[in-house]
Scaffold this active site. Structure first.
Site, PDB file in Angstrom:
ATOM      1  N   SER A 143       0.865  -1.177   0.000  1.00 27.63           N
ATOM      2  CA  SER A 143       0.000   0.000   0.000  1.00 27.63           C
ATOM      3  C   SER A 143       0.897   1.222   0.000  1.00 27.63           C
ATOM      4  O   SER A 143       2.055   1.155   0.431  1.00 27.63           O
ATOM      5  CB  SER A 143      -0.898   0.015   1.246  1.00 27.63           C
ATOM      6  OG  SER A 143      -1.484   1.293   1.445  1.00 27.63           O
ATOM      7  N   TYR A 156      -1.506  -1.304  10.174  1.00 24.65           N
ATOM      8  CA  TYR A 156      -1.600  -1.371   8.718  1.00 24.65           C
ATOM      9  C   TYR A 156      -0.331  -0.820   8.075  1.00 24.65           C
ATOM     10  O   TYR A 156       0.262  -1.447   7.189  1.00 24.65           O
ATOM     11  CB  TYR A 156      -2.817  -0.582   8.252  1.00 24.65           C
ATOM     12  CG  TYR A 156      -3.096  -0.670   6.768  1.00 24.65           C
ATOM     13  CD1 TYR A 156      -3.659  -1.815   6.224  1.00 24.65           C
ATOM     14  CD2 TYR A 156      -2.819   0.400   5.925  1.00 24.65           C
ATOM     15  CE1 TYR A 156      -3.928  -1.901   4.867  1.00 24.65           C
ATOM     16  CE2 TYR A 156      -3.089   0.327   4.566  1.00 24.65           C
ATOM     17  CZ  TYR A 156      -3.647  -0.826   4.044  1.00 24.65           C
ATOM     18  OH  TYR A 156      -3.900  -0.902   2.699  1.00 24.65           O
TER      19      TYR A 156
END
Length: 293
Positions: A143, A156
């Protein structure tokens, strides 16, 4: 040399979002696909959709964070479709918040899905690729949060940064072999990751789902890229054997600022400890581990 299109692939997170987008793009060119996801109902719908469209697919419900189950999953996939030569690690979750507000249980769950699963998948399939010969390919999904630290999503961000590092290490490990590595670094894509992960986290902790927070985050994410178009882009990049695959060029200057801070620290340091002997060893393409030992 390009890989044959009539191959077999395993795609995680294939019930929705980018995973389903990649599966649709692969199926459209004739690739046989093992669809892997923890959501059995959505997975069954994805399997039916792709079969109705003429694809050769098999649905394999599985929690990718179950690192001990990967060998069995690979056996099931290859029994159904033949040798897998394309591994697409797409499954991912978001969870927790700031470090001091993230339960350790959630931290481990996020890293289990986003990082440990990628390690277990690669460790399972690389020996199979090597034994069979021919081309193999591993796609890991990170990401932009793995390049640009973001507040409030510590688990995350750290798991995706580790995915970047894992993928870069894999490329170095596999240099000179017939196994390619690609790293997908998406920005905002219109997926249901917040809804899926929010529900799963609530179940993990035995709490009520925070629907208000999910709706707030989901509204912004819904304005992101179409996951089917991202899937098409990814498959094009895989065929071209590209390493880094990004979805939004707007992040470029932000990523550059992060790297510039690191580069500036090296430029401004006075070198008081003398030269590092590992650098010339690596520059010559040799293994630096003896020098580090």
């Amino acid at each position: 040399m390009t890989r044959p299109r009539k191959e077999a692939a395993l795609v995680t997170g294939a019930a929705s979002g980018i995973g389903l987008g990649i599966a649709r793009a692969l199926a459209a060119e004739g690739t046989r696909i093992a669809l892997v996801d923890v959501d059995e109902a959505r997975l069954a719908r994805a399997e039916k959709e792709l079969r109705d469209a003429g694809g050769t697919v098999v649905a394999l419900p599985f929690d990718v964070g179950d690192v001990d189950g990967w060998e069995n999953l690979a056996d099931r996939a290859e029994e159904a479709l033949g040798p897998i030569s394309l591994l697409c690690n797409v499954a991912g979750v978001n969870g927790g918040g700031a470090v001091d507000r993230t339960p350790l249980q959630v931290w481990r769950w996020v890293h289990g899905v986003n990082l440990d699963a990628q390690f277990a998948a690669a460790a399972t399939f690389i020996p199979r690729f090597r034994r069979r010969g021919g081309r193999g390919h591993i796609l890991n999904t990170a990401s932009v949060a793995g390049l640009v630290p973001m507040a409030g999503v510590a688990a995350y961000t750290s798991s995706k940064a580790a995915s970047v590092g894992l993928s870069m290490a894999l490329r170095e490990d596999l240099e000179g072999t017939d196994i390619d590595v690609s790293l997908l670094i998406p920005g905002a894509v219109a997926t249901s990751i917040n809804l899926n992960a929010g529900s799963a986290e609530a179940e993990l902790l035995g709490r009520e789902v925070d629907t208000a927070a999910i709706e707030r985050n989901g509204a912004l994410l819904a304005q992101g890229a179409d996951p089917d178009r991202v899937g098409e882009q990814v498959v094009e990049a895989l065929r071209a054997r590209e390493f880094v695959i990004v979805t939004h060029r707007e992040w470029g200057p932000v990523v550059e600022r992060v790297h510039r801070e690191i580069e500036r620290a090296y430029d401004e340091f006075d070198g008081r400890h003398g030269p590092d002997p590992v650098v010339p060893v690596m520059a010559m393409g040799e293994d630096p581990r003896p020098a580090l030992g």
